[in-house]
Design a protein around this motif. Structure first.
Motif: not given
Ligand SMILES: Nc1ncnc2c1ncn2[C@@H]1O[C@H](COP(=O)(O)OP(=O)(O)OP(=O)(O)O)[C@@H](O)[C@H]1O
Ligand SMILES: [Mg+2]
Lengths: 234, 237
Positions: B134-138
């Protein structure tokens, strides 16, 4: 009782003897089916993408028609192509009846709706996901279609393979427009029909196993090729 | 610096089905600034950003850029609350806006590699983006938004799924973009983050604008009672 074992033996015997006639039949089967799949994919994949991305007046009706055409009986397609290309028909001048080209045309008509319909579903789902991003990036309609086709490539490959599966096993239409002429238009399915008619069940069954083997081999080959595929532009 | 700002909203109303989601909103966004949009869940922050970006149509009122809307859109980027991961590698995701705008493959790839570095995605740049956390997607979405150097970037809760370290990294990137002249309009629920970044704050509640004030005013002596309650951590009714 037909002996399945005898059929398997017959299949091995045919393959091991490197039977020239068999070789010719297999090659023609592959030539006709793969040509049909390529042409149908070139029509069906962009058509599916186009239907997914564009809003127009008779869109729903067009999609419904496409889905209905998936169920088109091959024998009827064969008959229509036969009439169109027979000497007195509108395309009679081309002299294509009883040639592999006529068989390809018939198969293209049979599998294009199938490929387009599966492609449409895959691309519609991806479009729903990409919609906001692609609109936000002010992409042109053409870019959107290219992007969606490229990113849905695995599902689209499945669509084409479904078309291949339907075409390689098809017998009704190509029997009519090809005529099952020895050394000219005889393919595996029509040969099986012929041998069955003659009562040579072992040979028919042998050819049947080769047909199944061929279908599996092509599917696996394409699967392997798609695994090793490298990233591209779109 | 910018050619599309100021952005002026006049008495904008957005309705979906029978529900009024934004009611009679008038706002003025100056050419320079880092605007933070705050408000409780469901207050209409996402809808407001999407409206300004042209993804929602107003039922009433107007959204006016200083250029035409046609010219304004390519100068904007949007980082969605749930970023879209294209079915291609991380680097190709970041490079996509460049390719879409006709930049050569070589140039866009090397630029995308730099951006992957900037947001801390260098170690995953060749894997397919759908595999990212999720964080990497952001982070990917932020790099993809900034690569074309837009004049204005909308970010919808860009650090909600990030840990403290990543949040700082992203704030650093946004601050750098802001210092480089990028106009930023961003939503967040993180009051500390708003204090760190905002030059001005828009506070909305239940689809209505409560206030739009400079950051020091908003965090000093905010005028609307809803905003005061929100900042105090009370439940806003
Ligand atoms: N398509 C829709 N149809 C009906 N109601 C909708 C639709 N889209 C959004 N809403 C409603 O509009 C309101 C505002 O939604 P919005 O996503 O803008 O809130 P938000 O401030 O971004 O909330 P959050 O902090 O949870 O992200 C919500 O009550 C939501 O349920
Ligand atoms: Mg939101």
């Amino acid at each position: 009782m037909i002996d399945v074992w005898e059929g398997i033996l017959q299949a091995f015997r045919l393959v091991y003897s490197l039977d020239r006639d068999l070789f010719e039949i297999v090659l023609l089967s592959l030539y006709v089916t793969l040509s049909a799949v390529i042409v149908a994919s070139l029509i069906g994949l962009p058509l599916g993408a186009w239907l997914a991305v564009n809003r127009f007046r008779f869109r729903r009706a067009t999609i419904a028609l496409l889905n209905a055409l998936m169920g088109l009986p091959p024998v009827v397609v064969g008959l229509i192509v036969y009439i169109l290309f027979s000497r007195s028909g509108p395309f009679g001048v081309f002299g294509l009846l009883f040639t592999p080209t006529a068989m390809i045309i018939a198969q293209v008509i049979i599998i294009t709706p199938l490929i387009a319909s599966i492609a449409h579903q895959a691309i519609r789902d991806l479009w729903a996901e990409y919609h906001d991003l692609l609109i936000s990036l002010t992409t042109s309609k053409k870019q959107r279609m290219k992007t969606l086709i490229w990113d849905a490539r695995r599902s689209l490959l499945t669509a084409s393979l479904a078309g291949f599966g339907r075409a390689i096993g098809e017998v009704g239409a190509i029997m009519i427009v090809g005529g099952n002429i020895d050394h000219v238009t005889r393919v595996l399915t029509t040969a099986i029909a012929l041998e069955t008619g003659k009562g040579d069940f072992a040979l028919a069954l042998g050819l049947g196993f080769i047909l199944i083997g061929l279908a599996i081999a092509v599917n696996m080959a394409i699967h392997v090729l798609s695994k090793t595929e490298r990233g591209g532009q779109w | 610096m910018t050619t599309i700002l100021p952005l002026v909203l006049e008495n904008v109303t957005v309705r979906k089905r029978d529900k009024t989601i934004l009611k009679d909103i008038s706002l003025n966004f100056a050419p320079v600034g880092f605007t933070i949009v705050m408000g409780p869940n469901g207050s209409g922050k996402t809808t407001l950003l999407r409206l300004m970006h042209g993804l929602e149509r107003p039922r009433g009122g107007s959204v006016k850029w200083s250029s035409s809307e046609r010219e304004a859109r390519p100068q904007q980027a949007f980082v969605f609350q749930t970023p879209v991961m294209m079915r291609r590698s991380v680097i190709d995701n970041i490079a996509y806006p460049q390719i879409a705008h006709g930049v050569s493959r070589a140039t866009s790839s090397s630029k995308a590699a730099d951006w992957a570095d900037n947001v801390g995605l260098a170690h995953v740049k060749s894997i397919e983006a759908t595999n990212l956390s999720g964080g990497e997607r952001q982070k990917l979405a932020i790099a993809r938004a900034l690569i074309n150097q837009p004049e204005l970037v909308f970010l919808d809760e860009p650090t909600t799924n990030l840990d403290g370290k990543s949040t700082r990294e992203i704030e650093g990137i946004l601050q750098k973009a802001f210092n480089g002249g990028t106009r930023i309009i961003m939503t967040t629920h993180d009051i500390g983050q708003a204090k760190r970044l905002a030059t001005d704050v828009v506070f909305i509640n239940r689809g209505e604008l409560c206030e739009h004030s400079p950051a020091e005013e908003f965090f000093g002596a905010t005028q609307s009672s809803a905003a005061r309650a929100y900042l105090n951590g009370d439940i806003v009714e």
